[in-house]
Structure formats: C-alpha cells, structure tokens
Scaffold this motif. Structure first.
Motif, PDB file in Angstrom:
ATOM      1  N   UNK A  73       0.694  -1.204  -0.136  1.00  0.00           N
ATOM      2  CA  UNK A  73       0.194   0.057  -0.136  1.00  0.00           C
ATOM      3  C   UNK A  73       0.923   1.265  -0.015  1.00  0.00           C
ATOM      4  N   UNK A  74       0.732   2.476  -0.883  1.00  0.00           N
ATOM      5  CA  UNK A  74       1.327   3.572  -0.953  1.00  0.00           C
ATOM      6  C   UNK A  74       0.638   4.532  -0.484  1.00  0.00           C
ATOM      7  N   UNK A  75       0.922   5.158   0.375  1.00  0.00           N
ATOM      8  CA  UNK A  75       0.291   6.358   0.937  1.00  0.00           C
ATOM      9  C   UNK A  75       1.220   7.699   0.784  1.00  0.00           C
ATOM     10  N   UNK A  82       1.954   9.765  10.681  1.00  0.00           N
ATOM     11  CA  UNK A  82       1.012   9.112  11.546  1.00  0.00           C
ATOM     12  C   UNK A  82      -0.117   8.096  10.741  1.00  0.00           C
ATOM     13  N   UNK A  83      -0.320   8.518   9.625  1.00  0.00           N
ATOM     14  CA  UNK A  83      -1.589   7.632   8.945  1.00  0.00           C
ATOM     15  C   UNK A  83      -0.525   6.018   8.575  1.00  0.00           C
ATOM     16  N   UNK A  84       0.453   6.215   8.170  1.00  0.00           N
ATOM     17  CA  UNK A  84       1.260   4.723   8.019  1.00  0.00           C
ATOM     18  C   UNK A  84       1.166   3.940   9.378  1.00  0.00           C
ATOM     19  N   UNK A  95       3.327  -0.811   3.996  1.00  0.00           N
ATOM     20  CA  UNK A  95       2.806   0.229   3.960  1.00  0.00           C
ATOM     21  C   UNK A  95       4.137   1.065   3.341  1.00  0.00           C
ATOM     22  N   UNK A  96       4.019   1.855   2.328  1.00  0.00           N
ATOM     23  CA  UNK A  96       4.957   2.635   1.859  1.00  0.00           C
ATOM     24  C   UNK A  96       4.750   4.052   1.873  1.00  0.00           C
ATOM     25  N   UNK A 119      -3.215   2.364  -3.744  1.00  0.00           N
ATOM     26  CA  UNK A 119      -2.759   3.694  -3.561  1.00  0.00           C
ATOM     27  C   UNK A 119      -3.832   4.142  -2.512  1.00  0.00           C
ATOM     28  N   UNK A 120      -3.440   4.553  -1.318  1.00  0.00           N
ATOM     29  CA  UNK A 120      -4.533   4.979  -0.362  1.00  0.00           C
ATOM     30  C   UNK A 120      -4.262   6.095   0.175  1.00  0.00           C
TER      31      UNK A 120
END
Length: 120
Positions: A73-75, A82-84, A95-96, A119-120
């Motif tokens: 998942x790419x953020x 913090x989201x990751x 998580x990237x 992509x999120x």
C-alpha cells in the motif's frame, strides 16, 4: 415583506456577496483554512489540503480494504507520518509512506509503481 423591508434585505444580501467576492480575489475561490505552501504538484495552491486523518477514520474504513492487508500500500501524502502507523496497527504490513516523496513525480516512476498494489 414590505417594499422597504425587501429593499433592505436585498441591500444586505448584496453586501454579503461583495464581501465574498472580495475574499475570493481574482481566482474566484475563497481562501479559508490555514496558510498554504506552494508545492510542485498540479493541485498546489488554494486552500491547504494538509489535514491529518484520525485513527478512528482509518479504523472505520479498514474493514472495507481488509483484502489488501497483505499487499503493498502506498500512502503518498505524508503530513506527519501517523497515517502509516495507523494502517500498520490495523494489520497493513507493507505500507510505503515517505516524508519527501512528491506524488506528482513518483507516480510517473513506472518501476516504483509496478511494486505498488494499492494507493490509499
């Protein structure tokens, strides 16, 4: 409303419209929220999009995306990172989320994008 009252209401409405147009400036869009910093992205400018999503919000939607927990998942929009952390706590292990990645540049990197599932 009588004629005098109607005229007063129209005048008040016009004053409100004038204030809105003045606030909007040449762009025609009102600039509200915190000050913005220009970036390299095509969407830069205007009201800031630098808002942190709360953990409870990630929790609320994580079940919908549960089949992606084992995928990469790419953020791309970092803010404070913090989201990751929240996603990892919710079971998303790959998580990237990097502080200096520019979405508008990175998304054109085909080698990188081939490694991303979501992509999120």
């Amino acid at each position: 409303i009588g004629d005098a009252e109607g005229d007063a209401a129209s005048a008040d409405g016009s004053a409100v419209q004038r204030k809105r147009r003045k606030r909007a400036g040449r762009s025609g869009l009102e600039q509200r929220g915190p000050p913005t910093v220009q970036g390299s992205g095509a969407m830069s400018g205007g009201a800031s999009d630098e808002w942190q999503t709360a953990r409870r919000s990630w929790e609320a939607v994580s079940g919908i995306f549960s089949s992606w927990r084992g995928r990469r998942v790419w953020m791309p929009f970092y803010y404070d990172g913090k989201c990751a952390d929240y996603l990892r706590e919710l079971g998303f292990k790959q998580v990237v989320h990097r502080p200096n990645d520019d979405f508008f540049i990175r998304v054109r990197d085909t080698k990188f994008m081939k490694k991303i599932d979501f992509i999120w």
